[in-house]
Design a protein around this motif. Structure first.
Motif, PDB file in Angstrom:
ATOM      1  N   TRP B  82       0.832  -1.205   0.000  1.00 51.48           N
ATOM      2  CA  TRP B  82       0.000   0.000   0.000  1.00 51.48           C
ATOM      3  C   TRP B  82       0.866   1.254   0.000  1.00 51.48           C
ATOM      4  O   TRP B  82       0.529   2.260  -0.616  1.00 51.48           O
ATOM      5  CB  TRP B  82      -0.951   0.005   1.204  1.00 51.48           C
ATOM      6  N   PHE B  85       1.769   1.856  -3.445  1.00 51.43           N
ATOM      7  CA  PHE B  85       0.613   2.425  -4.144  1.00 51.43           C
ATOM      8  C   PHE B  85       0.475   3.922  -3.875  1.00 51.43           C
ATOM      9  O   PHE B  85       0.308   4.724  -4.801  1.00 51.43           O
ATOM     10  CB  PHE B  85      -0.665   1.696  -3.717  1.00 51.43           C
ATOM     11  N   LYS B  89       1.397   5.681  -7.235  1.00 51.68           N
ATOM     12  CA  LYS B  89       0.164   5.931  -7.969  1.00 51.68           C
ATOM     13  C   LYS B  89      -0.535   7.217  -7.534  1.00 51.68           C
ATOM     14  O   LYS B  89      -1.078   7.939  -8.374  1.00 51.68           O
ATOM     15  CB  LYS B  89      -0.798   4.750  -7.802  1.00 51.68           C
ATOM     16  N   LEU B  90      -0.536   7.482  -6.252  1.00 50.63           N
ATOM     17  CA  LEU B  90      -1.246   8.689  -5.791  1.00 50.63           C
ATOM     18  C   LEU B  90      -0.322   9.882  -5.583  1.00 50.63           C
ATOM     19  O   LEU B  90      -0.790  10.989  -5.317  1.00 50.63           O
ATOM     20  CB  LEU B  90      -2.033   8.390  -4.513  1.00 50.63           C
ATOM     21  N   GLY B  91       0.979   9.665  -5.688  1.00 51.64           N
ATOM     22  CA  GLY B  91       1.891  10.796  -5.639  1.00 51.64           C
ATOM     23  C   GLY B  91       2.221  11.328  -4.266  1.00 51.64           C
ATOM     24  O   GLY B  91       2.684  12.468  -4.134  1.00 51.64           O
ATOM     25  N   PHE B  92       2.013  10.544  -3.218  1.00 51.66           N
ATOM     26  CA  PHE B  92       2.404  10.990  -1.879  1.00 51.66           C
ATOM     27  C   PHE B  92       3.914  10.889  -1.728  1.00 51.66           C
ATOM     28  O   PHE B  92       4.574  10.108  -2.419  1.00 51.66           O
ATOM     29  CB  PHE B  92       1.729  10.128  -0.802  1.00 51.66           C
ATOM     30  N   GLU B  96       4.804  10.678   4.067  1.00 53.26           N
ATOM     31  CA  GLU B  96       3.372  10.884   4.309  1.00 53.26           C
ATOM     32  C   GLU B  96       2.556   9.594   4.366  1.00 53.26           C
ATOM     33  O   GLU B  96       1.384   9.628   4.718  1.00 53.26           O
ATOM     34  CB  GLU B  96       2.772  11.747   3.185  1.00 53.26           C
ATOM     35  N   MET B 100      -1.490   6.106   6.664  1.00 53.97           N
ATOM     36  CA  MET B 100      -2.524   5.566   5.772  1.00 53.97           C
ATOM     37  C   MET B 100      -2.306   4.071   5.542  1.00 53.97           C
ATOM     38  O   MET B 100      -3.253   3.281   5.578  1.00 53.97           O
ATOM     39  CB  MET B 100      -2.519   6.332   4.445  1.00 53.97           C
ATOM     40  N   LEU B 104      -4.691   0.811   5.819  1.00 51.81           N
ATOM     41  CA  LEU B 104      -4.970   0.007   4.626  1.00 51.81           C
ATOM     42  C   LEU B 104      -4.550  -1.451   4.809  1.00 51.81           C
ATOM     43  O   LEU B 104      -5.164  -2.359   4.247  1.00 51.81           O
ATOM     44  CB  LEU B 104      -4.240   0.612   3.418  1.00 51.81           C
ATOM     45  N   LEU B 116      -3.293  -6.194  -6.005  1.00 51.89           N
ATOM     46  CA  LEU B 116      -2.559  -4.952  -5.770  1.00 51.89           C
ATOM     47  C   LEU B 116      -1.099  -5.151  -6.168  1.00 51.89           C
ATOM     48  O   LEU B 116      -0.502  -4.312  -6.861  1.00 51.89           O
ATOM     49  CB  LEU B 116      -2.667  -4.565  -4.294  1.00 51.89           C
ATOM     50  N   PHE B 119      -0.841  -5.162  -9.862  1.00 48.34           N
ATOM     51  CA  PHE B 119      -1.057  -3.803 -10.368  1.00 48.34           C
ATOM     52  C   PHE B 119       0.194  -2.947 -10.203  1.00 48.34           C
ATOM     53  O   PHE B 119       0.535  -2.136 -11.076  1.00 48.34           O
ATOM     54  CB  PHE B 119      -2.230  -3.171  -9.617  1.00 48.34           C
TER      55      PHE B 119
END
Lengths: 225, 225
Positions: B82, B85, B89-92, B96, B100, B104, B116, B119
């Motif tokens: 995660w 990911f 993928k989300l650019g964190f 950070e 999260m 998750l 996942l 992916f």
DNA sequence: TTTGATTTTTAGGTTAATCTAAAAATATTT
DNA sequence: AAATATTTTTAGATTAACCTAAAAATCAAA
């Protein structure tokens, strides 16, 4: 003030019941939606009222406050965005994603939702055709009609379902009636309220009342006659 | 048998402590890692022992059983996937994602982890350089050395950190020392154990002992002399 | 409109996961 | 090896989120 997952889930249930029935949600209805008991719900309603997330009048049902509404809407937004992720990115089928999204919707994180939304390309509908509210809680409306309301000659494309059960969704997959599938209503059978339809690829299907009452379409044009 | 989130978290803490210290995890160490009290941990240890996830001897610390180990490893796998990911993928940023991922990692779903993983392209390391165990719980090993152990003339690329705090990660970002950053050790200062290094783009930096003790590199070649 | 059915609430549990304070066991130090 | 310090456990509470069973309120209907 902290809001627990159980509280969030109750708010969501209240939102959905109030939306569908267009009146305050009753204890029993909430209990059924949450798979708990009326007594547990009463307990929870007191807690939610203390936190000013609902307006609760004993024996009279509950309504969400502005804040309660905001939380429920945000939760639905997250749920549906994660459903899009699970189908579009991870390749799950539309009947497999509910339980996972139910957990993912509770994950907290600054910017998590907005970044997910961006990553997914700001989708307006989830894999079942349900609208995804935007960051400000605004909903996208669109015309859609239950298949029961179409007349012979009408054509439409599947836009959503009312029954979200895996059984129904899998049956639709079997029939080739996923989101976007186009069909034309050929004939209505008053006897059992079933209908005969023709799909885009020329197949003719007879759909039971149970199907026609749970399938939404947007009407593509007037009947041909 | 159901395993709760709190139980999973304790197993993970026990795994990490036992791994790092290479001996049974003690109550106080677990309490510190979980930000709870020794009394709470004792309680939990009893529960975990009842479920055969740990071997617990009063006053002597605990070790994971095979099943306990399996659960902890799976949890770490999920956490790190995660994290990949969230960054890829989300650019964190790498500072950070921890909190999260902590949430998750508890999301349950048939095939969720494997999909996942696929992916993400079966990543072997997370954004902090920590290895991601595979579906069978196998770990990828690689040579890496603390910056403290390099000698003048040695060159290396950053592979990981020991301190995972946001403060340290952000400081490394400021210095341009993210994962993969290459540097050459120019000089060691015995007085305070700081070092002078040259980065790939020619900048010279002095790094304190606190930094050198928390930065892992893979050595690229012998010193030039 | 009183009676019976249904819904909702109250009363009084239970369990997981935490806590503090005190007791017990272990470790350390003189 | 005593004395002291530290760690760990026990004892006893607390809170959220549930439960069942019984009481109370509301609704439906004869």
């Amino acid at each position: 003030m902290t809001i627990t997952q159980a509280e969030e889930n109750h708010l969501k249930a209240i939102f959905k019941i109030a939306e569908k029935e267009d009146k305050p949600a009753l204890t029993n209805a909430i209990a059924a939606a949450m798979h708990t008991t009326a007594a547990s719900v009463t307990d929870m309603l007191k807690r939610l009222a203390d936190k000013n997330l609902i307006v609760y009048e004993k024996y009279r049902g509950v309504q969400l406050t502005g804040e309660g509404n905001r939380i429920a809407t945000a939760l639905i937004r997250k749920h549906r965005l994660w459903e899009v992720f699970l189908t579009e990115k991870l390749g799950f089928a539309w009947d497999e994603v509910h339980d996972m999204a139910e957990q993912l919707e509770h994950v907290q994180g600054e910017h998590l939702v907005s970044r997910l939304d961006t990553f997914l390309g700001h989708p307006k509908f989830d894999p079942h055709g349900d609208p995804i509210p935007d960051a400000e809680g605004r909903w996208t409306y669109r015309k859609q009609s239950l298949l029961t309301t179409l007349l012979p000659g009408d054509r439409g494309a599947v836009t959503g379902v009312d029954d979200h059960s895996a059984a129904f969704l899998q049956y639709l997959d079997q029939l080739g009636l996923g989101l976007g599938a186009e069909l034309e209503l050929l004939e209505r059978f008053p006897y059992d309220h079933s209908v005969r339809v023709r799909t885009r690829d020329g197949r003719e299907l007879v759909l039971s009342e149970k199907v026609t009452k749970n399938l939404y379409l947007n009407i593509l044009s007037d009947r041909e006659s």
